[in-house]
Design a protein around this motif. Structure first.
Motif, PDB file in Angstrom:
ATOM      1  N   ARG A 256      31.773  35.212 -13.102  1.00  0.00           N
ATOM      2  CA  ARG A 256      32.329  33.873 -12.813  1.00  0.00           C
ATOM      3  C   ARG A 256      33.812  33.825 -13.175  1.00  0.00           C
ATOM      4  NH1 ARG A 256      28.058  29.539 -12.615  1.00  0.00           N
ATOM      5  NH2 ARG A 256      26.144  30.738 -12.758  1.00  0.00           N
ATOM      6  N   ALA A 257      34.133  34.382 -14.355  1.00  0.00           N
ATOM      7  CA  ALA A 257      35.536  34.342 -14.809  1.00  0.00           C
ATOM      8  C   ALA A 257      36.422  35.104 -13.824  1.00  0.00           C
ATOM      9  CB  ALA A 257      35.642  34.924 -16.217  1.00  0.00           C
ATOM     10  N   ALA A 258      35.941  36.252 -13.355  1.00  0.00           N
ATOM     11  CA  ALA A 258      36.733  37.042 -12.401  1.00  0.00           C
ATOM     12  C   ALA A 258      36.926  36.274 -11.090  1.00  0.00           C
ATOM     13  CB  ALA A 258      36.045  38.382 -12.147  1.00  0.00           C
ATOM     14  N   LEU A 259      35.862  35.624 -10.627  1.00  0.00           N
ATOM     15  CA  LEU A 259      35.937  34.882  -9.351  1.00  0.00           C
ATOM     16  C   LEU A 259      36.950  33.736  -9.426  1.00  0.00           C
ATOM     17  CD1 LEU A 259      32.116  34.778  -8.604  1.00  0.00           C
ATOM     18  CD2 LEU A 259      33.836  35.698  -7.027  1.00  0.00           C
ATOM     19  N   MET A 260      37.088  33.154 -10.626  1.00  0.00           N
ATOM     20  CA  MET A 260      37.986  31.999 -10.756  1.00  0.00           C
ATOM     21  C   MET A 260      39.372  32.422 -11.247  1.00  0.00           C
ATOM     22  SD  MET A 260      35.809  28.859 -10.953  1.00  0.00           S
ATOM     23  CE  MET A 260      34.652  28.504 -12.218  1.00  0.00           C
ATOM     24  N   SER A 261      39.629  33.741 -11.294  1.00  0.00           N
ATOM     25  CA  SER A 261      40.934  34.234 -11.754  1.00  0.00           C
ATOM     26  C   SER A 261      41.743  34.759 -10.556  1.00  0.00           C
ATOM     27  CB  SER A 261      40.738  35.376 -12.758  1.00  0.00           C
ATOM     28  OG  SER A 261      40.351  36.556 -12.064  1.00  0.00           O
ATOM     29  N   GLU A 262      43.000  35.077 -10.838  1.00  0.00           N
ATOM     30  CA  GLU A 262      43.835  35.622  -9.766  1.00  0.00           C
ATOM     31  C   GLU A 262      43.334  36.993  -9.299  1.00  0.00           C
ATOM     32  OE1 GLU A 262      47.983  35.513 -10.723  1.00  0.00           O
ATOM     33  OE2 GLU A 262      47.929  33.334 -10.995  1.00  0.00           O
ATOM     34  N   ALA A 263      42.547  37.672 -10.140  1.00  0.00           N
ATOM     35  CA  ALA A 263      42.010  38.988  -9.750  1.00  0.00           C
ATOM     36  C   ALA A 263      41.214  38.885  -8.454  1.00  0.00           C
ATOM     37  CB  ALA A 263      41.128  39.540 -10.870  1.00  0.00           C
ATOM     38  N   ALA A 264      40.630  37.715  -8.190  1.00  0.00           N
ATOM     39  CA  ALA A 264      39.778  37.544  -7.002  1.00  0.00           C
ATOM     40  C   ALA A 264      40.581  37.605  -5.703  1.00  0.00           C
ATOM     41  CB  ALA A 264      39.005  36.233  -7.088  1.00  0.00           C
ATOM     42  N   ARG A 265      41.892  37.583  -5.826  1.00  0.00           N
ATOM     43  CA  ARG A 265      42.698  37.697  -4.597  1.00  0.00           C
ATOM     44  C   ARG A 265      42.692  39.118  -4.044  1.00  0.00           C
ATOM     45  NH1 ARG A 265      47.789  34.435  -6.869  1.00  0.00           N
ATOM     46  NH2 ARG A 265      46.790  32.405  -7.052  1.00  0.00           N
ATOM     47  N   HIS A 266      42.256  40.084  -4.879  1.00  0.00           N
ATOM     48  CA  HIS A 266      42.263  41.478  -4.424  1.00  0.00           C
ATOM     49  C   HIS A 266      40.839  42.031  -4.429  1.00  0.00           C
ATOM     50  CE1 HIS A 266      43.964  45.837  -4.831  1.00  0.00           C
ATOM     51  NE2 HIS A 266      43.357  45.609  -3.690  1.00  0.00           N
ATOM     52  N   THR A 267      40.236  42.028  -3.270  1.00  0.00           N
ATOM     53  CA  THR A 267      38.919  42.642  -3.120  1.00  0.00           C
ATOM     54  C   THR A 267      39.061  43.884  -2.248  1.00  0.00           C
ATOM     55  OG1 THR A 267      38.356  41.442  -1.089  1.00  0.00           O
ATOM     56  CG2 THR A 267      37.780  40.373  -3.179  1.00  0.00           C
ATOM     57  N   GLU A 268      38.096  44.769  -2.363  1.00  0.00           N
ATOM     58  CA  GLU A 268      38.042  45.940  -1.471  1.00  0.00           C
ATOM     59  C   GLU A 268      36.584  46.254  -1.157  1.00  0.00           C
ATOM     60  OE1 GLU A 268      40.043  49.336  -3.186  1.00  0.00           O
ATOM     61  OE2 GLU A 268      42.023  48.415  -2.951  1.00  0.00           O
ATOM     62  N   LEU A 269      36.400  47.003  -0.073  1.00  0.00           N
ATOM     63  CA  LEU A 269      35.077  47.568   0.179  1.00  0.00           C
ATOM     64  C   LEU A 269      34.934  48.790  -0.722  1.00  0.00           C
ATOM     65  CD1 LEU A 269      34.780  47.467   4.068  1.00  0.00           C
ATOM     66  CD2 LEU A 269      33.770  45.907   2.403  1.00  0.00           C
ATOM     67  N   THR A 270      33.788  48.880  -1.367  1.00  0.00           N
ATOM     68  CA  THR A 270      33.554  50.039  -2.230  1.00  0.00           C
ATOM     69  C   THR A 270      32.128  50.554  -2.084  1.00  0.00           C
ATOM     70  OG1 THR A 270      33.559  50.855  -4.502  1.00  0.00           O
ATOM     71  CG2 THR A 270      32.939  48.545  -4.218  1.00  0.00           C
ATOM     72  N   THR A 271      31.990  51.883  -2.208  1.00  0.00           N
ATOM     73  CA  THR A 271      30.664  52.512  -2.193  1.00  0.00           C
ATOM     74  C   THR A 271      30.227  52.930  -3.605  1.00  0.00           C
ATOM     75  OG1 THR A 271      31.828  54.562  -1.693  1.00  0.00           O
ATOM     76  CG2 THR A 271      30.805  53.434   0.160  1.00  0.00           C
ATOM     77  N   LEU A 272      31.071  52.656  -4.601  1.00  0.00           N
ATOM     78  CA  LEU A 272      30.826  53.224  -5.936  1.00  0.00           C
ATOM     79  C   LEU A 272      29.570  52.671  -6.610  1.00  0.00           C
ATOM     80  CD1 LEU A 272      34.445  53.165  -7.436  1.00  0.00           C
ATOM     81  CD2 LEU A 272      33.263  55.059  -6.319  1.00  0.00           C
ATOM     82  N   PHE A 273      29.198  51.431  -6.298  1.00  0.00           N
ATOM     83  CA  PHE A 273      28.121  50.797  -7.066  1.00  0.00           C
ATOM     84  C   PHE A 273      26.745  50.961  -6.433  1.00  0.00           C
ATOM     85  CE2 PHE A 273      32.041  48.503  -8.083  1.00  0.00           C
ATOM     86  CZ  PHE A 273      32.079  48.777  -9.447  1.00  0.00           C
ATOM     87  N   SER A 274      26.701  51.365  -5.166  1.00  0.00           N
ATOM     88  CA  SER A 274      25.384  51.486  -4.523  1.00  0.00           C
ATOM     89  C   SER A 274      25.315  52.659  -3.553  1.00  0.00           C
ATOM     90  CB  SER A 274      25.056  50.202  -3.757  1.00  0.00           C
ATOM     91  OG  SER A 274      25.893  50.079  -2.619  1.00  0.00           O
ATOM     92  N   GLY A 275      26.464  53.060  -2.994  1.00  0.00           N
ATOM     93  CA  GLY A 275      26.458  54.106  -1.973  1.00  0.00           C
ATOM     94  C   GLY A 275      26.754  53.562  -0.586  1.00  0.00           C
ATOM     95  N   ARG A 276      26.656  52.246  -0.411  1.00  0.00           N
ATOM     96  CA  ARG A 276      27.030  51.620   0.869  1.00  0.00           C
ATOM     97  C   ARG A 276      28.242  50.745   0.636  1.00  0.00           C
ATOM     98  NH1 ARG A 276      23.937  50.200   5.636  1.00  0.00           N
ATOM     99  NH2 ARG A 276      21.934  51.232   5.608  1.00  0.00           N
TER     100      ARG A 276
END
Ligand SMILES: Cc1cc2nc3c(=O)[nH]c(=O)nc-3n(C[C@H](O)[C@H](O)[C@H](O)COP(=O)(O)O)c2cc1C
Length: 362
Positions: A256-276
């Motif tokens: 929740r804290a990350a979603l409401m912070s400026e960090a949430a402006r930078h998202t990426e697609l990643t395979t690191l957490f599941s493989g997809r």
């Protein structure tokens, strides 16, 4: 205000607004709150044991005011490969060393099971009003079984080809999932990320290609976003990220804290957490290894090796190895009840639907 669309003909909710099922981030609590407010609440089932799934379905059947949706993954489980797993742990070694974890002590495992006849045995007595799938559809006989309960069937398309495929294979409506969307890409005909389109490029092309109602998903977080999607031909809208900070969601405090912070402006697609590929807020693991590191084992096998690292850093109050799933537009996240978020989104329907009703009568 009349909120009638081709989608509400199919799924008779007061509003053509769906709360996206979000595995690991919510359960029946959020779904029930959305249903009570006139939308279609969604229960993600991909990470639930049969017992937990049955308990959640019981709550939905007893308490839901209006139609609700239960969501499953339908990936083909990969063969575990010791060499791939060993290489993955080698890539993660600096993190294991820092956390003081022996990689040999970390069990491998899947964590997410696809929809199957065994899962259908649990679901059948509840005959859910809506069943949605991610990553395609189950085998034809299993899909027929779901339809025999009277459930409406939805699935995500990330390209026009996938939308046409889903139509040909018997879905009742297509969810057009744009590249902005949080969580896993529903892509299933191609693994090529270059095929993936943004919501407002994908949506009108899917609307033009299929005869079914189309639900827009990805990056929609406000009444204006809903209005724009409806103007592009959507019969409904599915929203995920904007519900993540509702008190009824199960989202962790760190997420929740990350979603409401400026960090949430930078998202990426990643395979690191599941493989997809899945979209989340960029964190240290993604920055260090590269979000699409090719060493990650096939879905869902990448998860197990990261799990103890995630737990280690979370105990320290850090999200270094936590999947912080989020769409590109987290601006709708607020610590407000789901009914408030839904009512705000619904304001976009008033203008959109009265305008299309008006133009139809000219
Ligand atoms: C935290 C999170 C978890 C998700 N998990 C699922 C899931 O279990 N099943 C599914 O079909 N979609 C899942 N999605 C994708 C959503 O269905 C939907 O496509 C997406 O939330 C729409 O984009 P938005 O997040 O920008 O609103 C997830 C999305 C998020 C943010």
């Amino acid at each position: 205000m009349n909120h009638h669309t081709a989608l509400t003909d199919l799924i008779p909710a007061r509003l053509p607004l769906l709360q996206a099922p979000m595995a690991g981030a919510q359960g029946s609590n959020l779904a029930l709150a959305v249903c009570a407010a006139g939308g279609v609440g969604g229960l993600p089932a991909a990470m639930l044991s049969p017992e937990a799934l049955r308990a959640e379905l019981q709550l939905l059947r007893q308490q839901a005011q209006g139609p609700w949706n239960v969501n499953f993954f339908c990936h083909t489980p990969p063969q575990p490969d010791d060499a791939v797993e060993a290489r993955w742990r080698e890539v993660l070694r600096p993190f294991y060393d820092e956390a003081g974890i022996d990689p040999a002590s970390v069990p491998a495992g899947a964590g997410r099971v696809p929809f199957s006849h065994a899962v259908a045995d649990v679901v059948e007595p509840f005959a859910p009003p809506v069943v949605s799938f991610h990553f395609g559809l189950p085998a034809p006989n299993l899909l027929e079984r779901v339809k025999s309960w009277g459930s409406r069937v939805l699935s995500s398309a990330t390209t026009v080809e996938e939308a046409l495929w889903l139509e040909a294979h018997g879905v009742d409506a297509v969810i057009a999932q744009g590249l902005e969307a949080g969580g896993h890409r529903g892509m299933f005909l191609s693994a090529e990320l270059g095929t993936q389109l943004g919501t407002f490029a994908l949506l009108p092309q899917v609307v033009a290609a299929v005869k079914l109602p189309v639900i827009a998903a990805g990056g929609i977080a406000s009444a204006d976003g809903v209005r724009a999607a409806m103007a592009l031909g959507a019969s409904g809208v599915q929203v995920g990220t904007a519900f993540l900070c509702c008190p009824e969601a199960g989202t962790s405090a760190l997420h929740r804290a990350a979603l409401m912070s400026e960090a949430a402006r930078h998202t990426e697609l990643t395979t690191l957490f599941s493989g997809r590929p899945a979209r989340g807020i960029v964190n240290r693991l993604m920055r260090t290894l590269g979000s699409l590191n090719p060493a990650a084992p096939a879905f869902p096998l990448a998860t197990a090796a990261v799990a103890p690292l995630r737990a280690h850093f979370e105990k320290l109050g850090r999200t270094d190895c936590t999947p912080l799933w989020s769409g590109q537009n987290a601006s709708g996240c607020r610590a407000a009840p789901a009914a408030v978020i839904l009512a705000d989104l619904a304001k976009g329907l008033d203008a959109a639907l009265s305008r299309s009703a008006g133009s139809a009568s000219v």
